[in-house]
Scaffold this active site. Structure first.
Site, PDB file in Angstrom:
ATOM      1  N   HIS A  76       0.844  -1.192   0.000  1.00  0.00           N
ATOM      2  CA  HIS A  76       0.000   0.000   0.000  1.00  0.00           C
ATOM      3  C   HIS A  76       0.878   1.240   0.000  1.00  0.00           C
ATOM      4  CE1 HIS A  76      -2.333   3.194   2.317  1.00  0.00           C
ATOM      5  NE2 HIS A  76      -2.975   3.075   1.165  1.00  0.00           N
ATOM      6  N   SER A  77       0.570   2.171  -0.893  1.00  0.00           N
ATOM      7  CA  SER A  77       1.283   3.442  -0.956  1.00  0.00           C
ATOM      8  C   SER A  77       2.790   3.196  -1.124  1.00  0.00           C
ATOM      9  CB  SER A  77       0.958   4.272   0.284  1.00  0.00           C
ATOM     10  OG  SER A  77       1.498   5.567   0.191  1.00  0.00           O
ATOM     11  N   MET A  78       3.605   3.752  -0.247  1.00  0.00           N
ATOM     12  CA  MET A  78       5.051   3.564  -0.350  1.00  0.00           C
ATOM     13  C   MET A  78       5.464   2.115  -0.106  1.00  0.00           C
ATOM     14  SD  MET A  78       6.521   6.304  -1.335  1.00  0.00           S
ATOM     15  CE  MET A  78       8.230   5.899  -0.978  1.00  0.00           C
TER      16      MET A  78
END
Length: 463
Positions: free
Chosen positions: A195-197
């Site tokens: 998720h995300s980074m």
């Protein structure tokens, strides 16, 4: 005098009305720009009964970051009664300031979907559908978006965690026999969800020295800024991005990442943290291995999602679970169906309106002019070896006359211009594996170099 006063007042009233109307239109335009273009947030809430079992054996003998980061095994209450992992391993990597508990919605939805499916069709277990074990990382809620060294440290820990996870399965699979009739392979690969980074960290793990080749063959990212960092506040973050993206671009050319699938799901304009353009992975991997999609374009989801709701949105969690169920196959060491079949499933699940796939062959399509493309190959560009061109032409000539896909055309231009014209069917280059060791040949004919006689000179085919 009275008439002059009336004219003065009337002029100023008109000016005042014009200013008020202009201000009102400006306010409405501003409100529409910032609010009217956003999707309506209609995500259904997802529910779970989570248990997180810390892997205490994953200590200093396995990783140098044991005092800093943690590894947990997720268990869904009511479904998972065993505290050991013996199904198909999945590793969740949280993003910037993220928590290991963010895995709960997609893990719960996947567990529920599997139990429901096997309850109706228990014979699917013998076909390799044995369910998933979700592992999740506790990364101390570090701000990886702002610190390049944190990305590298977490990626190093991801590789150590994968090595530990895979080492557990020979023992646990032998203890928990999943089928009386079918022998399942010990997992050699982990499905990774970032998720995300966390998606950037997962891709960075492939570039490090402690990465085991083939240990992660499916990577799913949710709202991950792949192409560039969202906030360039540290030089080292930019350096990590440049090096990782360069590795991935070359990895599909030199065979390092041939069997890896990369799927990127973005939330759309409700995500105020990540520009959806940054989530595109088409520049990092070929279409055979990669897929980028907006959540608002996914069948049965049809919703934009903010940066956090992409993890807990009920519609998204159920769609993710359905996709995961279809691609599992515990009979294979990768624990997944083969790459082309896997990508076809994910395209069908995420892009139901698409009318073509990587398996589409030229001769299966009706002959229409828009099936063809025209290129004019000019001097001083990419050079073409006549042998390669002859193979392509012979492959075309072997087809039925109505299905021929490659035509060499007279240039109609003076020989001194040294121009070769080709009318070709793009699908001709999708099934060239019979004549080449390459399994995914892409057209890269940008031009030819002529010689003094005006004919095409010997050169290399750049694919």
């Amino acid at each position: 005098m009275r008439a002059a006063v009336l004219r003065f007042v009337s002029a100023h009233i008109s000016l005042l009305c014009l200013l008020l109307v202009t201000a009102a239109v400006g306010l409405l335009t501003t409100h529409s720009y910032f609010n009217g273009q956003a999707d309506v947030a209609n995500c259904a809430m997802s529910y779970s009964r989570p248990r997180y079992i810390e892997q205490t054996e994953f200590g200093r003998s396995w990783t140098r970051y044991s005092a800093k980061y943690k590894l947990y095994l997720y268990r869904e209450g009511g479904f998972d009664v065993h505290n050991q992992a013996f199904r198909i391993p999945v590793l969740f990597v949280p993003g910037n300031a993220g928590s290991h508990k963010q895995v709960r919605s997609i893990a719960s939805a996947t567990a529920s979907a599997f139990v429901e499916l096997v309850g109706k069709r228990p014979e699917l277990v013998d076909q390799g559908m044995v369910g998933y074990d979700f592992f999740t990382l506790g990364l101390n809620e570090e701000l990886t978006a702002l610190h390049g060294y944190s990305i590298l440290e977490q990626a190093d820990f991801v590789n150590d965690a994968i090595r530990y996870i895979l080492a557990q399965y020979p023992r646990t699979r032998a203890r928990h026999r999943l089928s009386k009739d079918t022998e399942f392979a010990s997992p050699a690969s982990v499905v990774v969800v970032g998720h995300s980074m966390g998606g950037v960290v997962a891709r960075t793990a492939f570039t490090l020295g402690n990465h085991m080749p083939g240990s992660a063959q499916a990577l799913f990212t949710l709202s991950t800024p792949h192409s560039s960092p969202t906030a360039s506040l540290e030089w080292h973050v930019e350096q990590v991005y440049t090096r990782v993206n360069q590795f991935w671009r070359h990895g599909f050319r030199n065979g390092t990442l041939d069997d890896v699938s990369l799927v990127s799901i973005a939330g759309g304009n409700l995500d105020s943290m990540i520009n959806s353009d940054y989530t595109y992975v088409g520049s990092l991997a070929p279409a055979r291995n990669a897929l980028s999609v907006l959540s608002s374009g996914i069948n049965d989801v049809w919703l934009g999602q903010d940066h956090q709701s992409v993890l807990w949105c009920g519609q998204m969690a159920r769609k993710f679970a359905a996709m995961m169920i279809e691609i599992m196959d515990a009979r294979s060491p990768s624990q997944l169906v083969p790459l082309d079949q896997r990508m076809a499933i994910m395209r069908r699940q995420l892009l139901p309106s698409i009318d073509r796939s990587v398996e589409t062959q030229t001769h299966d399509r009706p002959m229409r002019a828009d099936n063809y493309r025209y290129v004019q190959l000019a001097e001083d560009s990419v050079k073409l070896h006549p042998l390669d061109l002859r193979k392509l032409a012979e492959r075309s000539q072997a087809r039925p006359r109505k299905a021929r896909a490659l035509h060499l055309l007279p240039s109609g231009i003076a020989a001194k211009d040294k121009v070769l014209q080709i009318l070709y069917d793009p699908q001709l280059f999708a099934d060239a594996s019979s004549d080449s060791e390459r399994t995914d040949v892409q057209l890269a004919l940008l031009g030819c170099r002529g010689n003094d006689t005006g004919t095409v000179a010997d050169a290399d085919l750049d694919v």
